[in-house]
Write an enzyme that holds these catalytic residues in place. Structure first.
Site, PDB file in Angstrom:
ATOM      1  CD  GLU A 127      -2.928   0.904   2.369  1.00 45.88           C
ATOM      2  OE1 GLU A 127      -2.730   0.035   3.238  1.00 45.88           O
ATOM      3  OE2 GLU A 127      -3.803   1.778   2.464  1.00 45.88           O
ATOM      4  CG  ASP A 128       1.644   2.747   3.361  1.00 49.08           C
ATOM      5  OD1 ASP A 128       0.594   3.021   2.770  1.00 49.08           O
ATOM      6  OD2 ASP A 128       1.700   2.513   4.579  1.00 49.08           O
TER       7      ASP A 128
END
Ligand code: MN
Length: 742
Positions: free
Chosen positions: A87-88
């Protein structure tokens, strides 16, 4: 870049994780964990959390919770370490799959998706929740790791803005804490609740912490005083045990003060005494539990209504223990919890402990059953997502209720369950034949909602029949399925019964069913198919008394008409020119004069299938014998006629004369009490001045049911009367019997 100090701290934490990885059994497990850590460390290296900490501290802490506090193994640790990378950071799911295989990639993907779903505050909670649950079918570890993630975020919430803290805390108390509870993760649930409470109501939280701490010394003294006599006696029995007293969680104290509207001082069960024993493998755990129970109650007087036996019937989340409340020193009620070491671990650590002990116990536990049910629901392609969610939420947010059979057996049902759910829980046959129940010796109808502790005795009757309305008030999937299937089977049965009946009748006449006979019967009985004929015969809608007459009649001309109507075969005959349907003016409706002989030119017949009365919306159907058959517009037969033979359907209206009365049949059901028959007849005959032809009520075991035949002028009067009958206390159902079906 990390400072040297930070680097040392991170290394230490990681070594700690690695060295305490209790379930890393495979030699390659540790190598994979090291690899996952390096990837995460590398991917997050430029990132810091809001608190200023290096980001890697977070996945590391989540992995530690997953391992130490939930007790999951190597794969879960790897997923926890990687849970934020996709996600990051630039690290992709494909790369996760390359390095760690498909399973790990699936779990990480699930975690990423849950994150998206939860962190997007524009979507509805319920919808998010559904999505989150759908991942359950992939792997339950997704949920457990997400809980660990949330726990660490809650522990480090301090650096966020107050608004953000409140939002996250509300979400935690609304969704995550109940979920942790459902998974049997008691300590995590408690911590999530306390942390949410702290951020949502800081002042109240501080106040309760202060009060609990102030009482600490008093509490310790009291616990010692209470425990001493027990310690002596239990030691005599050669039982290895531990006795502790711990206060309730801050949140549960506050919650109790709120829901019961009481002050801190009024909470009598501020703490519970817990007795945890090491099980002697030669003695069943249950025996030891009751053995200790007996010792405790020899010393202190138990409160009979507070005994909870979750040893014989574990809670759905797997919790097992024996709880009792006794009168302790200083006249204080004290709750005592008795558990084996195994039960204690399950109570504190839920799922993980559950897996650990499952090896010895091949039997399906309550938790297994719950997981299986979820999976079944999710894998059922016919189940509606909303329905599923409702059912699930019901099972999740409100803990189940515990009710008893007359013999005292325990049944666990979802909250909101009715008497009928209970009946089906006991046995399909009991459910099918139930008409009501005695709940704590009081009579109640089938739709009565049960509460925990109710003792339920189902009342059955051979006359009872499954009806469609039952589906409106059962909530368990089991009951719903049985009723739905039974309704289907009933239709089939009726057809079969009708077939047998018709064949018997024909046999009496020395005939065998053949297509010639059906060609006569189908138009004569005004049905569309052979099956419809069977079904109506089976249900009594068609009685076969005039069978002989029909078969004897020369139906040739009618048959021609029938074939014309059905297949559009036309034969221009003299008769057709005089057919009134052809000349009928469709623009002016046929007026019903409320009497079949009022209009001499056309006679009409009230259809037996729906029995319309003045005021009902009706249509006329020009029958073969020239008379007009009046159906209610919504009668299934009328609908069929309008659809298939609209040329014979005549717009029809009641003329407004209010002279004649029509016979209407009502079925009544309810709970019998003294004088109820009198009240019913008063409503019918006095208040409405309605003529009653028959009143046939019978009671059995306090439930009455029966039929009333009344003469009414129109549907308006009838509806008013029904409304007033329903106002009588005890009257549960009043239905107009639409057909002649008994
Ligand atoms: Mn995270």
């Amino acid at each position: 870049m990390l400072t040297q100090e930070e680097d040392v701290q991170i290394r230490q934490q990681f070594d700690d994780l690695l060295n305490n990885c209790v379930r890393c059994n495979q030699p390659e497990d540790k190598a994979f964990i090291i690899k996952a850590f390096q990837i995460a460390h590398d991917a997050h290296k430029e990132m810091r959390r809001r608190s200023g900490e290096p980001y890697i501290i977070h996945p590391l802490a989540v992995a530690t919770i997953v391992n130490h506090e939930i007790g999951l193994g190597a794969k879960s640790i790897i997923c926890a370490l990687l849970h934020d990378v996709v996600e990051d950071t630039d690290f992709t799911l494909e790369q996760v799959e390359q390095h760690f295989g498909t399973k790990t990639a699936t779990i990480v993907d699930g975690l990423t998706k849950i994150g998206e779903v939860f962190d997007n505050n524009s979507t509805l909670q319920a919808e998010n929740f559904r999505k989150m649950l759908l991942t359950l079918s992939d792997d339950i570890r997704v949920i457990l790791i997400k809980l660990a993630d949330r726990l660490h975020n809650m522990r480090t919430l301090g650096s966020l803005s107050p608004e953000k803290r409140k939002k996250i805390s509300s979400e935690t108390i609304y969704l995550y804490a109940p979920l942790a509870h459902r998974m049997g993760l008691y300590s995590i649930k408690t911590e999530l609740e306390d942390l949410s409470f702290k951020h949502l109501y800081p002042n109240e939280f501080e106040e309760i912490v202060k009060r609990v701490n102030a009482d600490e010394r008093k509490r310790v003294l009291f616990i010692n005083k209470f425990s001493l006599p027990i310690i002596d006696k239990v030691s005599d029995q050669n039982i290895n045990y531990e006795i502790t007293g711990r206060p309730k969680s801050y949140y549960s104290i506050w919650n109790k003060m709120q829901t019961k509207n009481i002050s801190f001082d009024e909470i009598y069960d501020l703490f519970a005494i817990r007795i945890v024993f090491d099980n002697d493998p030669t003695i069943p755990e249950k025996t030891t539990c009751w053995n200790i129970y007996s010792i405790v109650t020899d010393i202190y007087m138990p409160r009979p209504d507070r005994l909870r036996d979750w040893v014989s019937t574990p809670k759905a989340n797997g919790y097992e223990a024996l709880h009792l409340t006794v009168m302790g020193p200083e006249g204080k009620w004290v709750e005592v919890q008795i558990r084996s070491r195994r039960m204690d671990e399950i109570a504190e650590r839920g799922l993980a402990a559950h897996w650990k002990y499952k090896g010895n116990n091949p039997q399906e536990t309550e938790l297994d059953k719950w997981l299986r049910r979820i999976r079944e629901m999710l894998s059922d392609p016919t189940s509606n997502a909303i329905e599923f969610l409702d059912d699930f939420k019901l099972n999740l947010f409100s803990s189940e209720i515990v009710v008893f059979t007359p013999k005292g057996d325990v049944k666990i049902l979802p909250r909101e369950s009715t008497v009928l759910d209970f009946a089906y829980e006991i046995h399909t046959h009991i459910g099918n034949k139930s008409i009501g129940a005695k709940v704590n010796y009081k009579l109640v109808p089938l739709n009565y909602k049960l509460s925990s502790g109710d003792q339920v005795e189902i009342i059955t009757s051979d006359k009872s029949r499954i009806t469609r309305e039952w589906l409106d008030f059962v909530i368990t999937a089991k009951a719903k399925n049985i009723i739905k299937n039974a309704l289907k089977a009933e239709t089939k049965n009726r057809t079969e019964k009708g077939k047998v009946l018709l064949e018997e009748k024909l046999k009496e006449l020395g005939l065998h069913p053949n297509s010639r006979i059906f060609r006569k019967l189908i138009p004569s009985y005004e049905v569309a198919t052979k099956d419809e004929l069977y079904s109506k015969v089976g249900s009594g809608l068609i009685n076969l008394d005039d069978l002989k007459k029909i078969l004897k009649k020369n139906t040739r001309s009618k048959l021609i008409r029938y074939w014309e109507l059905t297949f559009g075969i036309t034969s221009e005959t003299e008769e057709d020119k005089n057919d009134p349907t052809k000349n009928y003016d469709k623009n002016s409706p046929f007026l019903l004069r409320e009497s079949s002989d009022a209009d001499e030119s056309t006679s009409y017949v009230i259809a037996k299938c729906c029995n319309p009365i003045p005021g009902d919306d009706v249509i006329g159907y020009k029958a073969i014998n020239e008379s007009i058959i009046i159906h209610k517009s919504k009668c299934p037969n009328a609908v069929r006629l309008v659809a298939g033979q609209s040329e014979r359907v005549i717009p029809t209206k009641w003329s407004t004369h209010k002279v004649l009365s029509f016979l209407v049949k009502l079925s009544l059901r309810g709970i019998d009490h003294f004088g109820i028959f009198n009240e019913i007849t008063t409503v019918i005959t006095k208040e409405f001045k309605i003529n009653m032809r028959t009143l046939n009520l019978s009671t059995h075991d306090g439930i009455f049911e029966g039929l009333v035949e009344v003469y009414v002028h129109n549907s308006n009067d009838l509806n008013k009367m029904i409304a007033n009958l329903l106002r009588i206390k005890g009257v549960e159902f009043v239905n107009r019997v639409e057909s002649s079906e008994e």
